[in-house]
Design an enzyme around this catalytic site. Structure first.
Site, mmCIF file in Angstrom:
data_model
loop_
_atom_site.group_PDB
_atom_site.id
_atom_site.type_symbol
_atom_site.label_atom_id
_atom_site.label_comp_id
_atom_site.label_asym_id
_atom_site.label_seq_id
_atom_site.Cartn_x
_atom_site.Cartn_y
_atom_site.Cartn_z
ATOM 1 N N ARG A 274 0.850 -1.211 0.000
ATOM 2 C CA ARG A 274 0.000 0.000 0.000
ATOM 3 C C ARG A 274 0.877 1.250 0.000
ATOM 4 N NH1 ARG A 274 -1.427 2.080 4.594
ATOM 5 N NH2 ARG A 274 -2.167 0.167 5.560
ATOM 6 N N TYR B 18 -15.323 17.378 -15.368
ATOM 7 C CA TYR B 18 -15.744 15.978 -15.419
ATOM 8 C C TYR B 18 -16.848 15.737 -14.375
ATOM 9 C CZ TYR B 18 -15.468 10.922 -14.930
ATOM 10 O OH TYR B 18 -15.780 9.592 -14.867
ATOM 11 N N LYS C 82 -7.740 6.288 -19.195
ATOM 12 C CA LYS C 82 -7.956 6.781 -20.544
ATOM 13 C C LYS C 82 -6.683 6.619 -21.389
ATOM 14 C CE LYS C 82 -11.780 7.772 -18.433
ATOM 15 N NZ LYS C 82 -12.038 9.039 -17.766
ATOM 16 N N ASP D 264 -6.287 18.813 -14.647
ATOM 17 C CA ASP D 264 -6.677 17.452 -15.036
ATOM 18 C C ASP D 264 -6.303 17.320 -16.513
ATOM 19 O OD1 ASP D 264 -8.026 15.175 -15.953
ATOM 20 O OD2 ASP D 264 -9.697 15.438 -14.557
HETATM 21 C C1 LIG Z 1 -12.572 9.521 -16.556
HETATM 22 C C2 LIG Z 1 -12.156 10.854 -16.025
HETATM 23 C C3 LIG Z 1 -11.930 11.045 -14.649
HETATM 24 C C4 LIG Z 1 -12.199 9.964 -13.629
HETATM 25 O O1 LIG Z 1 -11.330 8.888 -13.761
HETATM 26 P P1 LIG Z 1 -11.697 7.383 -13.306
HETATM 27 O O2 LIG Z 1 -10.472 6.655 -13.692
HETATM 28 O O3 LIG Z 1 -12.919 6.981 -14.058
HETATM 29 O O4 LIG Z 1 -11.938 7.402 -11.830
HETATM 30 C C5 LIG Z 1 -11.486 12.290 -14.245
HETATM 31 N N1 LIG Z 1 -11.297 13.296 -15.116
HETATM 32 C C6 LIG Z 1 -11.516 13.153 -16.439
HETATM 33 C C7 LIG Z 1 -11.291 14.311 -17.358
HETATM 34 C C8 LIG Z 1 -11.960 11.929 -16.942
HETATM 35 O O5 LIG Z 1 -12.193 11.803 -18.255
#
Ligand SMILES: *Cc1c(COP(=O)(O)O)cnc(C)c1O
Length: 405
Positions: free
Chosen positions: A56, A108, A205, A180
């Site tokens: 962890r 998001y 992603k 982000d």
């Molecule tokens: C998908 C996404 C998230 C969240 O990520 P997870 O891996 O689904 O928890 C945050 N910000 C953006 C821009 C995203 O596309």
């Protein structure tokens, strides 16, 4: 070891991502680094701590993934978390009760939900603003935020926020600027270079890129922030699993190559959509009439492979389009090798009430594509078929007298 000579020649982050951890295995001289799934590690003696004791807290496979992400983003280090949302939750641990978080109105959906829920229980205060609108900068400065959240391009309208302008303002008022960077990945945009303090990713992603991991990361510009983020990640128990870290590391080896194909395919599709009669508007920063075109040119090294567009003919056209398309799976998420289509009105943004959706520029005819790396000809032929189906449905819908619609 094999990488000793490689370390002597200067290399770009792309090369380092391809070659991350090569030759790290001293036990068997494996070329590719092994995966360490072990929960715990031997102590030499009571109270004598080595680099690793419990997964962890730290794990060699996760560390390798984190170092690679940090290199790609140009940060001093990174933590790999269990999801993009946990990366975002950890970053907002830097806020105390009473602190103000400024976040984009069209951030998001999961971030919107987390920030609102935390604000409701008194964790911190939140205000949502239009970060893409330069006029918000001065309004924002007067609010004295502790943290400024940026997401550019935004979802699903692909609005562009000027990272350098917001980061500069954050610095002037002593706020932390978080970007982000999920929508572009470090191949196309590196917010730390424009002054952001932290970069968060949903590695789910583009970074993993193969649609088989849910994960996240936080990259820090300096050691103090990194230490604080790593501390919270361990305390909250949201570090990423070694297996997921391994897959993400594997995915990142091809990030640059994938991005090139994503990019080329997306530009061809933007062109096709732009020339279609049934498409009333295409949202993509590559288009000269996109309001964020110049800012995107300044801060991005690629235009990105998310494209959204509006169909004439409302819901019947949308339904016919989605029904007629084969190579774009109707699904949420983005950034994988496979092409996807999403209908924000009923899918990603369904939790927003109708006025909020409309205020965010999300109508019922809006569709978002995540353009994959399939053969461009196949994607184009598929889109043409689906657009023709949408056109027929739209024409049929208008022939029905309004009273019966
Ligand atoms: C998908 C996404 C998230 C969240 O990520 P997870 O891996 O689904 O928890 C945050 N910000 C953006 C821009 C995203 O596309």
């Amino acid at each position: 070891m094999a990488n000793r000579s490689a370390a002597r020649v200067a290399s770009s982050p792309i090369t380092r991502a391809v070659r991350a951890g090569l030759g790290a295995d001293t036990a068997h001289r494996a070329v590719m680094p092994p995966i360490h799934l072990s929960t715990n590690f031997f102590f030499d003696a009571p109270g004598v701590y080595a680099k690793y004791d419990y997964t962890r807290t730290a794990n060699p496979t996760r560390d390798l993934a984190a170092e690679t992400i940090a290199e790609l983003e140009g940060g001093c280090g990174a933590v790999v978390t269990s999801s993009g949302m946990s990366a975002i939750a950890v970053s907002t641990r830097l806020l105390s009760a009473g602190d103000l978080l400024l976040a984009p109105r069209d951030c998001y959906g999961g971030s919107y939900r987390l920030f609102s829920a935390e604000a409701n229980r008194g964790g911190y205060r939140v205000e949502f603003i239009d970060t893409w609108d330069p006029a918000s900068l001065e309004v924002a400065r007067r609010l004295r935020p502790r943290m400024i959240w940026i997401e550019t391009p935004s979802n699903p309208r692909l609005r562009i926020t000027d990272i350098a302008a917001w980061a500069r303002m954050a610095r002037e008022i002593g706020a932390i600027c978080v970007a982000d960077n999920t929508f572009l990945s470090p191949v196309n945009q590196r917010p730390l270079a424009f002054g952001a303090d932290l970069v968060v990713h949903s590695t789910t992603k583009f970074l993993n890129g193969h649609g088989d991991v849910v994960g996240g990361a936080v990259v820090a510009a300096d050691g103090d922030l990194l230490e604080e983020i790593a501390w919270w990640t361990n305390v909250m128990g949201v570090s990423g699993a070694p297996f997921d870290s391994y897959l993400t590391l594997r995915g990142m080896r091809t990030l640059h190559a994938r991005t090139c194909v994503h990019e080329a395919n997306a530009l061809r599709i933007v062109d096709l959509l732009d020339r279609s009669d049934i498409v009333t508007r295409v949202h993509h920063p590559s288009l000269p009439d996109h309001p964020g075109h110049d800012t995107a040119r300044r801060q991005q090294s690629g235009w990105g492979s998310l494209v959204s567009f509006e169909l004439r003919g409302g819901r019947p056209a949308v339904d016919a389009f989605v029904d007629g398309i084969e190579h774009f799976a109707l699904a949420e998420s983005l950034g994988g090798v496979e092409s996807l289509v999403a209908h924000p009105w009923t899918m990603t943004h369904a939790s927003m009430d109708e006025p909020a959706r409309l205020a965010a520029g999300i109508g019922e005819g809006l569709l978002r594509l995540s353009v994959g790396i399939e053969a461009a000809e196949d994607l184009e032929a598929d889109l043409k078929r689906a657009l023709a189906a949408a056109d027929r449905a739209s024409a049929r819908a208008w022939r029905v007298p309004a009273a019966q619609r």
